[in-house]
Design a protein around this motif. Structure first.
Motif, PDB file in Angstrom:
ATOM      1  N   ASP A  40       0.257  -1.048   0.297  1.00 50.42           N
ATOM      2  CA  ASP A  40      -0.157  -0.504   0.006  1.00 50.42           C
ATOM      3  C   ASP A  40       0.890   1.431   0.017  1.00 50.42           C
ATOM      4  O   ASP A  40       1.507   2.121   0.948  1.00 50.42           O
ATOM      5  N   TYR A  41       1.338   1.520  -1.237  1.00 49.71           N
ATOM      6  CA  TYR A  41       2.124   3.281  -1.313  1.00 49.71           C
ATOM      7  C   TYR A  41       1.697   4.001  -0.589  1.00 49.71           C
ATOM      8  O   TYR A  41       2.330   4.982  -0.087  1.00 49.71           O
ATOM      9  N   GLU A  42       0.578   3.710  -0.395  1.00 50.19           N
ATOM     10  CA  GLU A  42      -0.381   5.925   0.541  1.00 50.19           C
ATOM     11  C   GLU A  42      -0.329   5.593   1.742  1.00 50.19           C
ATOM     12  O   GLU A  42       0.182   6.280   2.373  1.00 50.19           O
ATOM     13  N   LEU A  43       0.152   4.024   1.929  1.00 46.47           N
ATOM     14  CA  LEU A  43      -0.126   3.989   3.798  1.00 46.47           C
ATOM     15  C   LEU A  43       1.342   4.457   3.740  1.00 46.47           C
ATOM     16  O   LEU A  43       1.636   4.972   4.997  1.00 46.47           O
ATOM     17  N   LEU A  44       2.797   3.809   2.960  1.00 45.47           N
ATOM     18  CA  LEU A  44       3.490   4.184   2.797  1.00 45.47           C
ATOM     19  C   LEU A  44       4.256   5.420   3.143  1.00 45.47           C
ATOM     20  O   LEU A  44       4.930   6.186   3.598  1.00 45.47           O
ATOM     21  N   HIS A  45       3.687   6.089   1.635  1.00 44.98           N
ATOM     22  CA  HIS A  45       3.533   8.067   2.196  1.00 44.98           C
ATOM     23  C   HIS A  45       3.143   8.558   3.098  1.00 44.98           C
ATOM     24  O   HIS A  45       4.230   9.187   3.925  1.00 44.98           O
ATOM     25  N   ASP A  46       2.160   7.190   3.996  1.00 44.38           N
ATOM     26  CA  ASP A  46       1.373   8.787   5.221  1.00 44.38           C
ATOM     27  C   ASP A  46       2.805   8.134   6.325  1.00 44.38           C
ATOM     28  O   ASP A  46       2.452   9.388   7.330  1.00 44.38           O
ATOM     29  N   ALA A 156      11.703  27.155  28.146  1.00 48.26           N
ATOM     30  CA  ALA A 156      12.119  28.409  27.016  1.00 48.26           C
ATOM     31  C   ALA A 156      12.102  27.986  25.890  1.00 48.26           C
ATOM     32  O   ALA A 156      10.930  28.681  25.130  1.00 48.26           O
ATOM     33  N   ASN A 157      12.741  26.577  25.978  1.00 52.28           N
ATOM     34  CA  ASN A 157      12.912  26.298  23.779  1.00 52.28           C
ATOM     35  C   ASN A 157      12.579  25.671  23.243  1.00 52.28           C
ATOM     36  O   ASN A 157      13.430  24.766  22.808  1.00 52.28           O
ATOM     37  N   PHE A 158      11.933  24.860  24.406  1.00 55.52           N
ATOM     38  CA  PHE A 158      11.010  23.437  24.081  1.00 55.52           C
ATOM     39  C   PHE A 158      10.372  23.568  22.919  1.00 55.52           C
ATOM     40  O   PHE A 158       9.336  24.102  22.465  1.00 55.52           O
ATOM     41  N   VAL A 159       9.871  22.318  22.027  1.00 49.74           N
ATOM     42  CA  VAL A 159       9.165  22.154  21.395  1.00 49.74           C
ATOM     43  C   VAL A 159       8.607  21.536  21.626  1.00 49.74           C
ATOM     44  O   VAL A 159       8.272  21.116  22.164  1.00 49.74           O
ATOM     45  N   ARG A 160       7.095  22.531  21.056  1.00 53.58           N
ATOM     46  CA  ARG A 160       5.329  22.134  21.801  1.00 53.58           C
ATOM     47  C   ARG A 160       4.837  21.248  21.153  1.00 53.58           C
ATOM     48  O   ARG A 160       3.429  20.972  21.207  1.00 53.58           O
ATOM     49  N   GLU A 161       4.605  20.943  19.542  1.00 56.54           N
ATOM     50  CA  GLU A 161       4.359  20.523  18.663  1.00 56.54           C
ATOM     51  C   GLU A 161       3.790  19.624  19.198  1.00 56.54           C
ATOM     52  O   GLU A 161       4.642  18.539  19.944  1.00 56.54           O
ATOM     53  N   VAL A 162       2.137  19.216  18.736  1.00 51.15           N
ATOM     54  CA  VAL A 162       1.154  18.261  19.215  1.00 51.15           C
ATOM     55  C   VAL A 162       1.631  17.484  17.950  1.00 51.15           C
ATOM     56  O   VAL A 162       1.357  17.400  16.969  1.00 51.15           O
ATOM     57  N   ASP A 163       1.709  16.050  18.882  1.00 52.64           N
ATOM     58  CA  ASP A 163       1.413  14.679  17.737  1.00 52.64           C
ATOM     59  C   ASP A 163       0.015  14.802  16.610  1.00 52.64           C
ATOM     60  O   ASP A 163      -0.802  14.825  17.069  1.00 52.64           O
ATOM     61  N   PRO A 164       0.642  14.944  15.611  1.00 49.92           N
ATOM     62  CA  PRO A 164      -0.652  15.063  14.411  1.00 49.92           C
ATOM     63  C   PRO A 164      -2.010  14.194  13.631  1.00 49.92           C
ATOM     64  O   PRO A 164      -2.803  14.306  13.691  1.00 49.92           O
ATOM     65  N   VAL A 165      -0.906  12.418  14.776  1.00 49.49           N
ATOM     66  CA  VAL A 165      -2.128  11.642  14.675  1.00 49.49           C
ATOM     67  C   VAL A 165      -2.323  10.528  15.773  1.00 49.49           C
ATOM     68  O   VAL A 165      -3.184  10.496  15.600  1.00 49.49           O
ATOM     69  N   PHE A 166      -1.609  10.515  16.229  1.00 48.66           N
ATOM     70  CA  PHE A 166      -1.590  10.095  18.373  1.00 48.66           C
ATOM     71  C   PHE A 166      -2.305  10.921  19.050  1.00 48.66           C
ATOM     72  O   PHE A 166      -2.670  11.210  20.053  1.00 48.66           O
ATOM     73  N   GLY A 167      -2.196  12.587  18.806  1.00 44.86           N
ATOM     74  CA  GLY A 167      -2.351  13.935  19.593  1.00 44.86           C
ATOM     75  C   GLY A 167      -3.531  14.068  19.777  1.00 44.86           C
ATOM     76  O   GLY A 167      -4.407  12.959  19.726  1.00 44.86           O
ATOM     77  N   ARG A 176      -6.381   9.343   6.681  1.00 44.45           N
ATOM     78  CA  ARG A 176      -6.473   7.881   5.914  1.00 44.45           C
ATOM     79  C   ARG A 176      -5.057   6.910   7.055  1.00 44.45           C
ATOM     80  O   ARG A 176      -5.615   5.285   7.349  1.00 44.45           O
ATOM     81  N   LEU A 177      -4.526   7.536   7.725  1.00 46.27           N
ATOM     82  CA  LEU A 177      -3.008   6.831   8.346  1.00 46.27           C
ATOM     83  C   LEU A 177      -3.827   6.549   9.271  1.00 46.27           C
ATOM     84  O   LEU A 177      -3.677   5.165  10.609  1.00 46.27           O
ATOM     85  N   VAL A 178      -4.818   7.257   9.925  1.00 41.86           N
ATOM     86  CA  VAL A 178      -5.490   6.407  11.660  1.00 41.86           C
ATOM     87  C   VAL A 178      -6.355   5.393  11.305  1.00 41.86           C
ATOM     88  O   VAL A 178      -6.664   5.073  11.983  1.00 41.86           O
ATOM     89  N   ALA A 179      -7.631   5.974  10.249  1.00 46.64           N
ATOM     90  CA  ALA A 179      -8.420   5.025   9.802  1.00 46.64           C
ATOM     91  C   ALA A 179      -7.895   3.241   9.754  1.00 46.64           C
ATOM     92  O   ALA A 179      -8.063   2.501  10.652  1.00 46.64           O
ATOM     93  N   THR A 180      -6.274   3.784   8.691  1.00 43.36           N
ATOM     94  CA  THR A 180      -5.635   1.485   9.140  1.00 43.36           C
ATOM     95  C   THR A 180      -5.231   1.606  10.399  1.00 43.36           C
ATOM     96  O   THR A 180      -5.453   0.417  10.443  1.00 43.36           O
ATOM     97  N   ILE A 181      -4.681   2.090  10.645  1.00 42.97           N
ATOM     98  CA  ILE A 181      -4.408   1.615  12.215  1.00 42.97           C
ATOM     99  C   ILE A 181      -5.598   1.297  13.104  1.00 42.97           C
ATOM    100  O   ILE A 181      -5.369   0.286  14.398  1.00 42.97           O
ATOM    101  N   ARG A 182      -6.601   1.996  12.572  1.00 41.15           N
ATOM    102  CA  ARG A 182      -7.808   1.562  14.057  1.00 41.15           C
ATOM    103  C   ARG A 182      -8.133   0.016  13.359  1.00 41.15           C
ATOM    104  O   ARG A 182      -8.493  -0.698  13.768  1.00 41.15           O
ATOM    105  N   LYS A 183      -8.366  -0.178  12.280  1.00 44.10           N
ATOM    106  CA  LYS A 183      -9.033  -0.824  11.143  1.00 44.10           C
ATOM    107  C   LYS A 183      -8.026  -2.558  11.956  1.00 44.10           C
ATOM    108  O   LYS A 183      -8.007  -3.526  12.465  1.00 44.10           O
ATOM    109  N   GLU A 184      -6.406  -2.152  11.659  1.00 40.40           N
ATOM    110  CA  GLU A 184      -5.880  -2.812  12.159  1.00 40.40           C
ATOM    111  C   GLU A 184      -5.965  -3.482  13.708  1.00 40.40           C
ATOM    112  O   GLU A 184      -5.547  -4.897  14.203  1.00 40.40           O
ATOM    113  N   SER A 185      -6.074  -2.223  14.662  1.00 39.39           N
ATOM    114  CA  SER A 185      -6.227  -2.667  16.260  1.00 39.39           C
ATOM    115  C   SER A 185      -7.695  -3.376  16.508  1.00 39.39           C
ATOM    116  O   SER A 185      -7.819  -4.038  16.983  1.00 39.39           O
ATOM    117  N   ALA A 186      -8.889  -2.956  15.713  1.00 34.82           N
ATOM    118  CA  ALA A 186      -9.570  -3.577  15.828  1.00 34.82           C
ATOM    119  C   ALA A 186      -9.779  -4.960  14.598  1.00 34.82           C
ATOM    120  O   ALA A 186     -10.616  -6.089  15.644  1.00 34.82           O
TER     121      ALA A 186
END
Ligand SMILES: [Fe+2]
Ligand SMILES: [Fe+2]
Length: 188
Positions: A40-46, A156-167, A176-186
């Motif tokens: 699944d090249y789309e999955l690999l990309h994500d 002060a200089n800490f990176v604060r960005e949240v996780d865009p997938v698991f956050g 799409r990536l999250v949907a795949t992970i959910r499907k697989e864990s189900a």
């Protein structure tokens, strides 16, 4: 603003679980390529998109900050990990190379499949080894620093960005990536 090393360390350990999940998927898909099957090249990309925007851009800089704290406060616990920042840079280079190869395949360019497999497996093994070193050794040194009384540090200089997938919120690009992970864990 101050931060607790214990909180950051818990976040880093959580990140590792998520990263392990990603590299397991990556390994599985690259094994399909190796077997001459269609991955699944789309999955690999994500997956590789995620690895460049979160683990490389947020997780590793957070660790660098925490290791610097350890070095400053517990030099006695800081021997033998001088190469850590270089390791993080090396991993980021491998991620970008692999991400670009997969993007190139998705754009219809001829890319040698076995080169992609080799790069994917190199990436998987390097990152796994790296995380294992951190979990079994470096994170435990941070635990020791906290136990000995040094927990709060200046962030002060800490990176604060949240996780865009698991956050708390899934970023649009990663639906799409999250949907795949959910499907697989189900599916267990
Ligand atoms: Fe790391
Ligand atoms: Fe890490």
């Amino acid at each position: 603003m101050d931060k607790n090393a214990a909180t950051v360390l818990a976040e880093l350990r959580e990140d590792h679980k998520n990263m392990a999940l990603m590299i397991n998927l990556l390994e599985r898909e690259s094994n399909l390529i190796y077997d001459g099957k269609e991955p699944d090249y789309e999955l690999l990309h994500d997956i590789m998109h995620y690895m460049t925007v979160y683990p490389d851009a947020v997780h590793h800089p957070k660790e660098d900050r925490l290791y610097a704290e350890l070095k400053a406060f517990r030099p006695d616990l800081s021997t033998g990990f001088e190469r850590i920042t270089m390791d993080h840079r090396h991993i980021a280079e491998l991620s970008i190379k692999l991400r670009d190869e997969i993007a190139s395949i998705n754009a219809g360019n001829p890319v040698r499949r076995n080169a992609v497999v080799a790069d994917a497996l190199r990436y998987v093994n390097t990152l796994r080894g790296h995380m294992q070193w951190e979990e079994l050794d470096l994170f435990r040194r941070i635990d020791e620093m906290i136990r000995s009384g040094h927990d709060v540090f200046d962030a002060a200089n800490f990176v604060r960005e949240v996780d865009p997938v698991f956050g708390p919120e899934v970023e649009d690009n990663f639906g799409r990536l999250v949907a795949t992970i959910r499907k697989e864990s189900a599916a267990g």
